[in-house]
Design an enzyme around this catalytic site. Sequence first.
Site, PDB file in Angstrom:
ATOM      1  N   GLU A 139       0.798  -1.238   0.000  1.00 37.69           N
ATOM      2  CA  GLU A 139       0.000   0.000   0.000  1.00 37.69           C
ATOM      3  C   GLU A 139       0.827   1.283   0.000  1.00 37.69           C
ATOM      4  O   GLU A 139       0.674   2.129   0.882  1.00 37.69           O
ATOM      5  CB  GLU A 139      -0.968  -0.004   1.197  1.00 37.69           C
TER       6      GLU A 139
ATOM      7  N   ASN B 159       2.154  -5.263  -2.981  1.00 39.99           N
ATOM      8  CA  ASN B 159       0.750  -5.592  -2.720  1.00 39.99           C
ATOM      9  C   ASN B 159      -0.068  -4.303  -2.565  1.00 39.99           C
ATOM     10  O   ASN B 159       0.345  -3.376  -1.871  1.00 39.99           O
ATOM     11  CB  ASN B 159       0.699  -6.409  -1.414  1.00 39.99           C
TER      12      ASN B 159
ATOM     13  N   HIS C  51     -10.507  -6.467  -1.299  1.00 42.54           N
ATOM     14  CA  HIS C  51     -11.545  -6.489  -0.253  1.00 42.54           C
ATOM     15  C   HIS C  51     -12.780  -5.821  -0.863  1.00 42.54           C
ATOM     16  O   HIS C  51     -12.866  -4.602  -0.945  1.00 42.54           O
ATOM     17  CB  HIS C  51     -11.081  -5.728   0.988  1.00 42.54           C
TER      18      HIS C  51
ATOM     19  N   GLU D 200      -5.955 -11.011  -0.974  1.00 46.86           N
ATOM     20  CA  GLU D 200      -6.760 -10.807   0.244  1.00 46.86           C
ATOM     21  C   GLU D 200      -8.256 -10.795  -0.047  1.00 46.86           C
ATOM     22  O   GLU D 200      -9.020 -10.060   0.573  1.00 46.86           O
ATOM     23  CB  GLU D 200      -6.361  -9.487   0.932  1.00 46.86           C
TER      24      GLU D 200
ATOM     25  N   ASP E  75     -12.032 -10.905  -0.166  1.00 43.79           N
ATOM     26  CA  ASP E  75     -13.253 -11.171   0.594  1.00 43.79           C
ATOM     27  C   ASP E  75     -14.356 -10.288   0.020  1.00 43.79           C
ATOM     28  O   ASP E  75     -14.080  -9.263  -0.597  1.00 43.79           O
ATOM     29  CB  ASP E  75     -13.100 -11.036   2.119  1.00 43.79           C
TER      30      ASP E  75
END
Length: 665
Positions: A485, A526, A562, A591, A593
Amino acid sequence: MHVKPKNLKTRPARWQTVPEMLLLTTLLAGGCGSDSPNANPPSEQPVGQPVTDSDASPGPADESPVISPSVTGTTALGPLPSPPLSAPPSNDDEPTVQDTRLHTSTAMPILEDAATLPAPPPPIGISEAEFSAGPLAPVVLAPPGVDLDENQPPYFENLDNITVLAGQLLELNLAPIDPDGGVADQYVATFLPRSRSVDNDDATKTIFWTPFEADVGIRDFTIFALDAENPELRVAYTIRIKVEMPSDPSTIENTPPTINHIDPYTVRVGDPVVLEITATDPNDTVPTIEISNLPPAATLLPHRDIPSVHVLRFVPEVAGQIALEVIARDALEPTLRAEDIFIIDVEAPARFTHEGGRLRELADARDFLIGFAASPNYYHRADGALYADTAAAEFNLVTAENSLKWDYVNPYPGDYRWADPDNLVAWAKANDLALHGHTLVWYAQLPPWVLDTPVASREGHMREHIDRVLSRYRDDIKLWDVVNEAIDEDGSYRPSVWYEAMGPDYVDIAFRQARASAPDATLIYNEYDTEVKGPKADALFALIDDLQANGTPLDGIGFQMHLFTDFVAFDDLAANMAEVASRDLDIYVTELDVSLRDSDDLAEQVAIYEGVLSVCLLQPRCKALQTWGFTDRHSWRRQFDPLILGRDYQPKPAYLAIQRRLGEN
Ligand code: XIL
């Protein structure tokens, strides 16, 4: 009450400016391995503010549309700092539990085990010397474009460190002042247990707090002053409050204990269930704990190291719901009591078998990685056995959700907590899962001591950290999120302690150090919100180009993902992955979801899981799909049920869709 005010200047002499997000992450989120759900998706989180102290920042955070300025080039790294900048790991660190089970529940230390496990080191807190040094330097959080000479930051008058006696009422008056006139606002960022805050009619506030024996020690207390004209201009003040015992302890009132509530758990018949039950008393006495309907052959024994914890162990022999009636009583006055009910759903093991092949078998067959994020401290969980067995059956890749982050693994200088990641590595090896390390360099979940390091030594601290973590794990963890990030929503560099110290070169330096410390590892960058087209994705491509032109050792890109059920941008995702692939890099969905805003959205959740997996499978460079957890029971966003197994570990439609899709070409 001993309040020792010191004459403060009306305006603090030394200002320290940091990006707001950093401060908030540290002060409010607390980090440290918590797996508490965070309701804000990354795109809704407040973004950091550019650093306003131009002396401190070699790389100005300007308003360029795409990533800028560029990496200036560090072709070779010098040696690591010598002597080291912070104390290296040592044998006094948290003892490592060598256990090849993911959950160490049966190894949970209870008093009877005293001889079998080494005791943990004492916690390190704020020292007397730090207390005597006075409050921390105020930190100014200034939005872009604010001229601090034109609009002077607000401040608090007469704030100093405080000493108070247990059992006595502390009255803390908070009066923010704006030197430019007007009424400055305030908010309190630290909650004192059982305290009360009263708004006075004159824009001041009074905090009333009676500390008890359990509060004895030194703690930080942070409050913000908000500018009258522009409330986004704010200043954080941190004072230290020291609570001491009075000479006559009988002056302190005796209060009832409290029980920490535990949400329902699902377990299997025959599983060893280990439940940590915590009851605390503000008087720092140890409450007794009883369970009025203790299951057959259950034991309830005090934890070896933590006086407030009792460990319940039993092996359920029949299916059905157990409602444990828990009672905690005051150690001195048993009529002072607290009660709670903990639910354990016991299911037959056959309930957890299903048709159609486990995800890892299907993934292995097509040479694909299907992974999950594992949260720490399995031994605190009653469902550890079901969790571990399900994870080992379904996945061939695992990443640590929190326990390799800096605040978890190295919370104080020289204090390393390797037990949880060591345990995860041992479990993954025993169950033949590959490992993914997360994350070496990030702006968040940093311990306060790292935020406090001088700008001039941060590069050294960052490199030292990368080297220490990789030296321990390079033989076992072959895939690493090196930088996490670094890009803001608008495509500029995100302000961070790293950017502040090194400008954009920090990304390059981090990757070079990682390559030097783990030459065989796959090193990835990432990021979130790069699955859609826009300034952030453009900045990602520009960053890759910049790093590649500079010879930075970058092997792949992680797409966090996400999502919510409104996600429709599968074409963008495919196009953005193609952009990355065209730069000869591997791709990982790291990641995933999909949060439900409403439980009726299950079909939309299916479509998104299936759609993302399809895009990844159709892109030859996409190597892995990891979900951020796997059961809704242990998701960081569990209030949105975002994962593929329910809280009861049953496959959701999204699981079945992934299973089906992995089995197709
Ligand atoms: C989250 C964890 O899931 C939480 O338990 C923790 O409290 C905060 O961090 N992007 C990342 C992850 O790279 O490390 C974050 O994990 C989620 C967002």
